[in-house]
Design an enzyme around this catalytic site. Structure first.
Site, PDB file in Angstrom:
ATOM      1  N   GLU A 161     -43.196 -27.061 -70.580  1.00 38.48           N
ATOM      2  CA  GLU A 161     -44.283 -26.074 -70.622  1.00 38.48           C
ATOM      3  C   GLU A 161     -44.683 -25.652 -69.209  1.00 38.48           C
ATOM      4  O   GLU A 161     -44.827 -26.493 -68.313  1.00 38.48           O
ATOM      5  CB  GLU A 161     -45.485 -26.687 -71.344  1.00 38.48           C
ATOM      6  CG  GLU A 161     -46.736 -25.822 -71.376  1.00 38.48           C
ATOM      7  CD  GLU A 161     -47.902 -26.512 -72.081  1.00 38.48           C
ATOM      8  OE1 GLU A 161     -48.906 -25.826 -72.359  1.00 38.48           O
ATOM      9  OE2 GLU A 161     -47.808 -27.729 -72.364  1.00 38.48           O
ATOM     10  N   LYS A 168     -48.347 -19.769 -77.086  1.00 37.69           N
ATOM     11  CA  LYS A 168     -48.990 -20.981 -77.596  1.00 37.69           C
ATOM     12  C   LYS A 168     -50.145 -20.640 -78.529  1.00 37.69           C
ATOM     13  O   LYS A 168     -50.986 -19.790 -78.215  1.00 37.69           O
ATOM     14  CB  LYS A 168     -49.484 -21.830 -76.422  1.00 37.69           C
ATOM     15  CG  LYS A 168     -49.932 -23.237 -76.765  1.00 37.69           C
ATOM     16  CD  LYS A 168     -50.222 -24.006 -75.471  1.00 37.69           C
ATOM     17  CE  LYS A 168     -50.583 -25.445 -75.718  1.00 37.69           C
ATOM     18  NZ  LYS A 168     -50.828 -26.170 -74.440  1.00 37.69           N
ATOM     19  N   CYS A 209     -46.361 -27.923 -76.977  1.00 40.09           N
ATOM     20  CA  CYS A 209     -47.295 -29.037 -76.785  1.00 40.09           C
ATOM     21  C   CYS A 209     -48.336 -29.171 -77.898  1.00 40.09           C
ATOM     22  O   CYS A 209     -48.040 -29.668 -78.973  1.00 40.09           O
ATOM     23  CB  CYS A 209     -47.961 -28.912 -75.419  1.00 40.09           C
ATOM     24  SG  CYS A 209     -48.648 -30.474 -74.791  1.00 40.09           S
TER      25      CYS A 209
END
Length: 551
Positions: free
Chosen positions: A45, A112, A149
Site C-alpha cells: 500500500e 480504498k 489493508c
C-alpha cells in the site's frame, strides 16, 4: 504440466516522500520478477509515496509526482511482468489507491473503501472513500480481486470481490506492527474465510517515525491459521509464489514457510528496526547516548548497537557527586561488552557554576528537585553539544512508566531525537534486558552473549540526583505502578476496576493525577516506536489543560 500464475511478492522498505527512490525499489523488483519468470509483481500500500504519508499527501505536487512515477513504472510492463502498486491518486477526489499495470499501461485502479480513523490512523481526513467495493482484473485466465489493508478487516470488500467472480484476492497493506497484531489480523480476516477465496497479504516493512512495519507477507488458500509466510518479519525481500490456475489454489511450500514469531524476539527486532531506520533514513552518521550505569540506558545502547553497529554508537558517562562507584563501573563494563566508544565527561564543574550563578536568586531556599533537575539538564546540554559538534543524534532513554508519571526532566533526560523505549513499561525493560543477554536477535549487528552486566539488571533503579536516591522513594514498586498504568493508559479502566485488583485507592488516584499532570511533558518528548496497544503520541492524545479526575 500444471499451469500456474507466478506472483512475485515484493516486501520493501520505502522512505516516505522519496518518490524517486521508492520508484527505483519498484523497478528493481519488477526487473527481478522478469528474471524469475513472474507474471505479476505485487507491492505494498502507498509504496510510491511511503506509508503513512500524513499531510504530505495533501500537497498537490507530491501526488502529481507519485502519479507520474506510476505511469513510468506502467510503461516498463510492456517488456516486464504486470504489477500492482500503491499510490495516492487524484481523480475528482484524492484516493488511497492501488494501480494495476500491464502491457505498458495502466489498465485498472482500485480505491480504498474502508478508511481507518482510529488509533494511529486518520485516513478519513486525508482521502475520499472509493466508489466501488469490487475491482476484478484478469491475468492468464485468473480473475484477481483487489483490496487494500483495512478493506479486509471487514467482510464487505472480500464478499464483493467474490461475487464479481474473483478467484484470488490480492491485498497490499501498510499495516503497522504491535505485539497483538497477528491475533488481531487472524480474528479479522477469518470473519470472511468462509468465502473460500485464496488471498495474498503483502505488507510494507520498516520504521517510520513512531510506527514500525513488520512485513510478514503471506499467501493462504483459506484461513489465517493456514498461511504460508513468504519473506519473514522485519526484513525486506521478495518471494515467488505460484497459483494453480485450474485448481484455483496457491501451491504452498511445506519447506520455507515461515511462521510468525511472538514474544520478546519480535519486540526487540521491532525496536531495533525502528531506531535504525529513523537514524538511517534521516541520514545521521550515528548516535550518542548518556550511559548512566542504569538499566534503561544500557538497554538503549544495546538496541542502538544491534541496529547500527558498535562503530556508530557513542556512549558518554556524565557523573556528578551523587554518581556511585558501582554506576561508573557498570557503565564502563557495559560499553566494553558492546564494543562502543566510551567517554566520561564530569558535570560537577557545571553544577558548581550553576550554583554560583543562581546563588543570589536561590538565597534562603532549601535544595529540592530544582537542583536535581539542573544536573539532568546539564547532561542534556552536554549531549546536545556533542550532537551539534559531531552530527550524532542524541538517543534518549526514558521508559513508558517514567513518561506516564512525569518521572523525567524536560530538556534533561528527555532531551534527544528518538526514544527506543518510549512504549516499553519498566517491567518490560527488565524482561527485555534479560532476554537480550540470553539471545542474539536475527540481523543484530552487536555481539552475542551478555551485553548488559547482571548488576545493572538487579540493582535498585535510581536517578542518582541526590544522596541515596531510589526510584521507589517517589514511585510505587514498578510491578504495582505498571499494572495501574496499564489499566489507566492501555485499557482506560475506571479506577474502581483497578482498585478491585488489590491496589490502594490513594495510590491509584495519585498515579492518575501524575499521569494527567505529565501530559505537557509528553507533548514535548521525542518520538518512539509503538509496540503495545496504546502509545503516547499517535494513540493517546489527552488535553494538557485538564481537571478531570476519576472519582
Amino acid at each position: 504440466m500444471t499451469k500456474t500464475l507466478k506472483i512475485l511478492t515484493a516486501q520493501l522498505n520505502p522512505i516516505v516522500g522519496d518518490i524517486d527512490g521508492n520508484l527505483e525499489l519498484a523497478r528493481a523488483a519488477l526487473k527481478e520478477g522478469a528474471e524469475k519468470g513472474a507474471d505479476l509483481v505485487v507491492f505494498a500500500e502507498m509504496l510510491i509515496l511511503g506509508y503513512p504519508p500524513e499531510d504530505l499527501v495533501l500537497k498537490p505536487s507530491a501526488v502529481e509526482d507519485c502519479m507520474e512515477a506510476v505511469r513510468k513504472l506502467a510503461s516498463e510492463t510492456a517488456e516486464r511482468p504486470a504489477c500492482i502498486i500503491g499510490s495516492p491518486w487524484q481523480d475528482d477526489g484524492l484516493f488511497n489507491s492501488i494501480i494495476y499495470c500491464e502491457d505498458g499501461r495502466i489498465s485498472a485502479r482500485y480505491d480504498k473503501q474502508e478508511l481507518p480513523n482510529y488509533g494511529v490512523f486518520d485516513e478519513q481526513r486525508l482521502f475520499e472513500k472509493g466508489r466501488s467495493p469490487a475491482c476484478v482484473v484478469e491475468l492468464k485466465g485468473v480473475k484477481i480481486g483487489l483490496a487494500i489493508c483495512e478493506d479486509v478487516w471487514f467482510e464487505r470488500v472480500p464478499k464483493a470481490a467474490k461475487e464479481a467472480g474473483a478467484d484470488l484476492l490480492i491485498v497490499p497493506n501498510g499495516s503497522p506492527w504491535r505485539r497483538s497484531i497477528h491475533a488481531e489480523r487472524a480474528e479479522a480476516f477469518d470473519r470472511w474465510s468462509g468465502l473460500d477465496l485464496p488471498y495474498l497479504f503483502v505488507n510494507q516493512v520498516g520504521g517510520q517515525d513512531e510506527l514500525v512495519f513488520d512485513g510478514g507477507s503471506y499467501a493462504t488458500n483459506s484461513t489465517h491459521g493456514e498461511r504460508c509466510g513468504l519473506i519473514g518479519q522485519f526484513e525486506a525481500g521478495t518471494e515467488l509464489t505460484e497459483f494453480d490456475i485450474e485448481a484455483k489454489r496457491f501451491i504452498l511450500k511445506d519447506r520455507g514457510c515461515r511462521l510468525d514469531h511472538d514474544g520478546w524476539h519480535m519486540e526487540y527486532r521491532a525496536a531495533t528496526l525502528a531506531l535504525g531506520d529513523y537514524v538511517n533514513k534521516n541520514r545521521f552518521p550515528g548516535v550518542v547516548i548518556g550511559l548512566s550505569g542504569g538499566i534503561d540506558s544500557a538497554l538503549t545502547a544495546a538496541i542502538a548497537v544491534d541496529a547500527l553497529g558498535p562503530e556508530r554508537v557513542w556512549c558518554v558517562m556524565m557523573p556528578s557527586k551523587y554518581t556511585s562507584s558501582e554506576s561508573l563501573e557498570d557503565a564502563k563494563l557495559c560499553a566494553g561488552m558492546l564494543g562502543v566508544r566510551y567517554d566520561i565527561i564530569n558535570i560537577a564543574p557545571g553544577v558548581s557554576a550553576m550554583d554560583e550563578m543562581l546563588g543570589d536568586a536561590f538565597a534562603e531556599t532549601q535544595p529540592d528537585t530544582t537542583e536535581e533537575n539542573i544536573q539532568s539538564r546539564l547532561r542534556g546540554v552536554t549531549l546536545m553539544a556533542l550532537s551539534n559538534k559531531f552530527g550524532h543524534m542524541v538517543v534518549t532513554t526514558g521508559n513508558k512508566s517514567e513518561m506516564a508519571v512525569g518521572y523525567a526532566t524536560l530538556y534533561g533526560d528527555m532531551c534527544g531525537g528518538y526514544n527506543p523505549l518510549k512504549d516499553f513499561y519498566k517491567t518490560e525493560v527488565f524482561a527485555l534486558s534479560r532476554w537480550r543477554n540470553e539471545h542474539h536477535p536475527k540481523g543484530a549487528l552487536g555481539p552475542a552473549g551478555e551485553v548488559i552486566p547482571e548488576r545493572i539488571i538487579t540493582k535498585p533503579p535510581s536517578a542518582e540526583l541526590r544522596a541515596d536516591q531510589k526510584d521507589e522513594d517517589s514511585l510505587p514498586p514498578y510491578d504495582t505502578l505498571d499494572d495501574i498504568l496499564r489499566g489507566l493508559v492501555d485499557n482506560e479502566e475506571d479506577i474502581r476496576d483497578i482498585m478491585a485488583r488489590g491496589h490502594d485507592e490513594a495510590t491509584v488516584k495519585r498515579i492518575e493525577h501524575l499521569l494527567y499532570l505529565a501530559e505537557y511533558k509528553r507533548r514535548q518528548a521525542p518520538p518512539g516506536a509503538k509496540v503495545g496497544g496504546k502509545n503516547f503520541g499517535r494513540d493517546r492524545r489527552y488535553p494538557i489543560t485538564n481537571r478531570f479526575r476519576d472519582d
